[in-house]
Design a protein around this motif. Structure first.
Motif, PDB file in Angstrom:
ATOM      1  N   PHE A 135      16.511  -2.994  -3.539  1.00 31.15           N
ATOM      2  CA  PHE A 135      16.649  -3.961  -4.638  1.00 31.15           C
ATOM      3  C   PHE A 135      16.737  -3.257  -5.989  1.00 31.15           C
ATOM      4  N   SER A 136      15.866  -2.287  -6.230  1.00 26.45           N
ATOM      5  CA  SER A 136      15.872  -1.584  -7.510  1.00 26.45           C
ATOM      6  C   SER A 136      17.190  -0.844  -7.714  1.00 26.45           C
ATOM      7  N   LEU A 137      17.710  -0.216  -6.655  1.00 26.92           N
ATOM      8  CA  LEU A 137      18.967   0.513  -6.771  1.00 26.92           C
ATOM      9  C   LEU A 137      20.135  -0.430  -7.051  1.00 26.92           C
ATOM     10  N   LEU A 138      20.209  -1.545  -6.320  1.00 25.60           N
ATOM     11  CA  LEU A 138      21.281  -2.510  -6.554  1.00 25.60           C
ATOM     12  C   LEU A 138      21.181  -3.130  -7.941  1.00 25.60           C
ATOM     13  N   ALA A 139      19.955  -3.471  -8.352  1.00 26.04           N
ATOM     14  CA  ALA A 139      19.786  -4.075  -9.670  1.00 26.04           C
ATOM     15  C   ALA A 139      20.162  -3.101 -10.775  1.00 26.04           C
ATOM     16  N   ALA A 140      19.768  -1.835 -10.630  1.00 26.45           N
ATOM     17  CA  ALA A 140      20.118  -0.847 -11.650  1.00 26.45           C
ATOM     18  C   ALA A 140      21.636  -0.668 -11.734  1.00 26.45           C
ATOM     19  N   SER A 141      22.301  -0.591 -10.593  1.00 25.34           N
ATOM     20  CA  SER A 141      23.763  -0.449 -10.609  1.00 25.34           C
ATOM     21  C   SER A 141      24.438  -1.676 -11.204  1.00 25.34           C
ATOM     22  N   ALA A 142      23.960  -2.864 -10.820  1.00 23.43           N
ATOM     23  CA  ALA A 142      24.574  -4.088 -11.338  1.00 23.43           C
ATOM     24  C   ALA A 142      24.373  -4.224 -12.840  1.00 23.43           C
ATOM     25  N   MET A 171      22.237  -7.930 -23.774  1.00 18.71           N
ATOM     26  CA  MET A 171      22.303  -6.471 -23.884  1.00 18.71           C
ATOM     27  C   MET A 171      20.908  -5.867 -23.987  1.00 18.71           C
ATOM     28  N   VAL A 172      20.067  -6.450 -24.844  1.00 16.89           N
ATOM     29  CA  VAL A 172      18.708  -5.916 -25.036  1.00 16.89           C
ATOM     30  C   VAL A 172      17.890  -6.067 -23.755  1.00 16.89           C
ATOM     31  N   CYS A 173      17.892  -7.270 -23.188  1.00 16.55           N
ATOM     32  CA  CYS A 173      17.132  -7.491 -21.949  1.00 16.55           C
ATOM     33  C   CYS A 173      17.703  -6.687 -20.786  1.00 16.55           C
ATOM     34  N   GLY A 174      19.014  -6.484 -20.780  1.00 17.62           N
ATOM     35  CA  GLY A 174      19.627  -5.694 -19.712  1.00 17.62           C
ATOM     36  C   GLY A 174      19.188  -4.247 -19.748  1.00 17.62           C
ATOM     37  N   VAL A 175      19.107  -3.676 -20.947  1.00 19.22           N
ATOM     38  CA  VAL A 175      18.625  -2.292 -21.056  1.00 19.22           C
ATOM     39  C   VAL A 175      17.176  -2.198 -20.592  1.00 19.22           C
ATOM     40  N   LEU A 176      16.347  -3.170 -20.998  1.00 19.37           N
ATOM     41  CA  LEU A 176      14.944  -3.179 -20.561  1.00 19.37           C
ATOM     42  C   LEU A 176      14.843  -3.309 -19.050  1.00 19.37           C
ATOM     43  N   THR A 177      15.626  -4.198 -18.473  1.00 18.35           N
ATOM     44  CA  THR A 177      15.582  -4.384 -17.017  1.00 18.35           C
ATOM     45  C   THR A 177      16.118  -3.160 -16.291  1.00 18.35           C
ATOM     46  N   LEU A 178      17.108  -2.494 -16.874  1.00 22.56           N
ATOM     47  CA  LEU A 178      17.619  -1.263 -16.274  1.00 22.56           C
ATOM     48  C   LEU A 178      16.523  -0.199 -16.208  1.00 22.56           C
ATOM     49  N   ILE A 179      15.764  -0.078 -17.280  1.00 14.51           N
ATOM     50  CA  ILE A 179      14.648   0.893 -17.288  1.00 14.51           C
ATOM     51  C   ILE A 179      13.596   0.513 -16.257  1.00 14.51           C
ATOM     52  N   LEU A 180      13.260  -0.781 -16.197  1.00 11.25           N
ATOM     53  CA  LEU A 180      12.251  -1.225 -15.227  1.00 11.25           C
ATOM     54  C   LEU A 180      12.743  -1.034 -13.790  1.00 11.25           C
ATOM     55  N   SER A 181      14.021  -1.235 -13.552  1.00  9.00           N
ATOM     56  CA  SER A 181      14.553  -1.066 -12.192  1.00  9.00           C
ATOM     57  C   SER A 181      14.457   0.386 -11.744  1.00  9.00           C
ATOM     58  N   TRP A 182      14.839   1.309 -12.625  1.00 11.95           N
ATOM     59  CA  TRP A 182      14.721   2.720 -12.255  1.00 11.95           C
ATOM     60  C   TRP A 182      13.266   3.136 -12.099  1.00 11.95           C
ATOM     61  N   ALA A 183      12.388   2.598 -12.942  1.00  4.57           N
ATOM     62  CA  ALA A 183      10.967   2.934 -12.812  1.00  4.57           C
ATOM     63  C   ALA A 183      10.396   2.405 -11.498  1.00  4.57           C
ATOM     64  N   SER A 184      10.744   1.176 -11.141  1.00  3.97           N
ATOM     65  CA  SER A 184      10.272   0.632  -9.861  1.00  3.97           C
ATOM     66  C   SER A 184      10.853   1.393  -8.681  1.00  3.97           C
ATOM     67  N   VAL A 208      12.819  11.923  -9.973  1.00  3.97           N
ATOM     68  CA  VAL A 208      14.236  11.838  -9.609  1.00  3.97           C
ATOM     69  C   VAL A 208      14.841  10.541 -10.134  1.00  3.97           C
ATOM     70  N   SER A 209      14.078   9.463 -10.063  1.00  5.12           N
ATOM     71  CA  SER A 209      14.567   8.199 -10.617  1.00  5.12           C
ATOM     72  C   SER A 209      14.695   8.273 -12.133  1.00  5.12           C
ATOM     73  N   ALA A 210      13.833   9.053 -12.781  1.00  7.54           N
ATOM     74  CA  ALA A 210      13.977   9.230 -14.227  1.00  7.54           C
ATOM     75  C   ALA A 210      15.298   9.926 -14.561  1.00  7.54           C
ATOM     76  N   VAL A 211      15.703  10.868 -13.714  1.00  3.80           N
ATOM     77  CA  VAL A 211      17.012  11.509 -13.903  1.00  3.80           C
ATOM     78  C   VAL A 211      18.134  10.486 -13.750  1.00  3.80           C
ATOM     79  N   GLY A 212      18.010   9.614 -12.751  1.00  4.31           N
ATOM     80  CA  GLY A 212      19.008   8.561 -12.588  1.00  4.31           C
ATOM     81  C   GLY A 212      19.062   7.628 -13.788  1.00  4.31           C
ATOM     82  N   LEU A 213      17.904   7.307 -14.345  1.00  4.88           N
ATOM     83  CA  LEU A 213      17.878   6.477 -15.547  1.00  4.88           C
ATOM     84  C   LEU A 213      18.566   7.179 -16.710  1.00  4.88           C
TER      85      LEU A 213
END
Length: 535
Positions: free
Chosen positions: A395-402, A246-259, A51-56
């Motif tokens: 935390f993961s949800l807030l970080a992904a949204s931010a 931008m590059v690090c943000g995309v990586l962190t977005l992926i890690l946030s949804w995965a976590s 389900v988190s993969a769908v959100g990502l």
């Protein structure tokens, strides 16, 4: 055998997570009972992670659509629209930074709570493993005393007392008591396999928890670094720093949804266990421990009888009877068979050691010790552990949204920076009062030796005695003024008659007499300053 728990009540968030829909990969409902070895139950946890993969995927899709619209449907940058866009980007950056900082704080708290819960679980498992190991060691030692040590002494005493039937009968009675003790020890549950399982589970949990804690710690630090870099990039208007963000943000977005997916699956699975932990423990131990023994340790109430009480009582009585028999043989047989003293004293020491083991075994078999470890493990996992996982999911949800908002704001900030650079480049390069134009102006040999106005005024001010005659000043005023203006403006007639008021650095004011003195230069003054003013 179903009993109501009085000392453990599952928290409300475990029931909330337990009621999450459990679906396998074929979208079919699955029983939410905690069964980690069942493939269908494993698929239900994997489904929750997906389900988190769908959100990502949706986040990346929205980000791609936004960037496409920003590139293809860019509005004309008018002066009226610049300030609202800049204000919007500023507020988006401020709110995003505050959300990320709040999310990181929540993440640190959740990571600490989860680590505390797992540590309490592993500590309880190690304590329970020590208790179970002590029970197994005492049972093994007592069996060895009865089967090996006692048998050797009784065999030698049979040879010594072979001529006395009454003594031989006492020895046979002692053998019966020893066999009775052996039977009581054998009836105790074989918990050696439980010992191995507890140690392995504790070690594995400690290993996994260390790397989980370290991974979340690095992720939290990465979020803080990206937030700080974004603030610096916007303040310095650094394009390369914005590209890195931008590059690090995309990586962190992926890690946030995965976590988020991993944390949700782990929290739901742990909650399924916490809702009915007794049932899972009974199912896992039914192959080598009876249900009555398991319930005795799980509940440990005064209404439940001790399943080992009868065996321990028989053990104690048999041991006491053997000690009485040995004491009688020491009292009456040594005068006739002095060589039997050594074996009788050996049997006495062996029985005393077995009695000591019996007292320790009785204390360890009491339910209070293991029950306390069991409750501590449940409280650590179901309260601190699951609560910490919920905070980590938040935390993961807030970080992904931010980070989604940040990734949308960074391109807009890039556009604003580019528009400001274009505004600076729109300044007329031929404007002599533009500092940038003067820096970029080509070399003009006609202006190579022109002194500044300040140098002329200072030089002229120091020569108060040099005043030309009035007729010379009148005849040459117009020609000198035109020549000086032409030389001051580099021979460009476009700026010869430009007033001094609109300049960036206006010259100091001076009187008409000073102007006349400056424009009416004599031949001596020309020789003094050189040929710089010759046409």
């Amino acid at each position: 055998m179903a009993l109501a728990r009085q000392d453990y009540i599952a928290p409300w968030w475990t029931y909330w997570l337990h009621n999450f829909p459990h679906l396998n990969l074929n979208f079919q409902p699955v029983d939410n009972t905690f069964r980690p070895e069942d493939s269908s139950y494993q698929q239900s946890l994997i489904f929750l992670s997906c389900v988190s993969a769908v959100g990502l995927g949706l986040s990346l899709l929205v980000l791609a659509v936004y960037l496409s619209c920003l590139c293809c449907c860019r509005k004309e940058e008018e002066e009226e629209t610049k300030r609202p866009d800049s204000c919007c980007v500023t507020w988006a950056a401020v709110i995003t930074g505050l959300v990320i900082c709040s999310a990181v704080g929540v993440g640190f708290y959740g990571n600490s709570e989860t680590n505390d819960g797992v540590y309490q679980l592993t500590y309880s498992l190690y304590n329970a493993n020590q208790t179970v190991g002590g029970i197994d060691s005492l049972v093994t030692g007592s069996l060895n005393n009865m089967q090996v040590g006692l048998d050797e002494h009784l065999s030698r005493l049979d040879e010594i007392f072979s001529t006395r039937g009454d003594y031989s009968q006492t020895l046979r009675f002692m053998r019966l008591m020893a066999d009775n003790i052996i039977r009581q020890l054998i009836t105790l549950p074989d918990i050696s396999r439980a010992k191995v399982d507890l140690a392995a589970i504790a070690d594995q949990m400690a290993f996994v928890e260390y790397y989980r804690w370290l991974t979340y710690l690095l992720l939290l630090i990465l979020d803080l670094v990206i937030c700080l870099a974004a603030c610096v990039g916007l303040a310095k208007q650094s394009r390369w720093l914005l590209i890195s963000i931008m590059v690090c943000g995309v990586l962190t977005l992926i890690l946030s949804w995965a976590s988020l997916g991993a944390g949700t699956a782990t929290a739901v699975g742990t909650s399924d266990f916490c809702v009915a932990p007794d049932k899972f423990i009974v199912n896992q131990t039914r192959d080598f421990i009876s249900a009555d023994v398991v319930h005795y340790y799980l509940y440990c109430t005064q209404t439940l009888p001790n399943p080992f009480q009868q065996s321990l009582t028989t053990f104690q009585r048999s041991l006491t009877t053997m000690q009485i028999q040995v004491q009688g043989l020491l009292q009456f047989s040594l005068s006739i068979f002095p060589t039997a003293e050594r074996d009788l004293l050996g049997i006495q020491r062996l029985l005393n050691s077995t009695e000591f083991n019996l007292h320790q075994l009785t204390a360890l078999l009491d339910c209070r010790s293991l029950h306390k470890d069991y409750l501590d493990a449940l409280l650590g996992v179901c309260y601190d552990g699951v609560e910490g996982l919920l905070y980590l999911c938040l935390f993961s949800l807030l970080a992904a949204s931010a980070f989604c908002v940040m990734l949308c704001a960074v391109p807009r900030a890039w556009t604003l920076i580019a528009s400001r650079d274009r505004d600076y480049d729109d300044i007329d390069e031929e404007d002599p009062f533009n500092p940038q134009a003067r820096r970029m102006a080509p070399y003009n040999p006609n202006r190579a030796h022109i002194h500044s106005f300040c140098s002329f005024s200072s030089s002229l001010g120091s020569q108060n005695s040099l005043h030309p005659p009035p007729q010379a000043a009148t005849s040459s005023a117009t020609t000198s003024e035109y020549m000086n203006q032409s030389m001051l403006f580099g021979g460009n007639p476009r700026y010869e008659n430009v007033p001094l008021i609109g300049r960036t650095s206006p010259p100091p004011s001076y009187s008409p007499s000073m102007r006349t003195t400056y424009l009416s230069m004599t031949e001596a003054q020309i020789r003094h300053f050189g040929t710089d003013f010759q046409t």
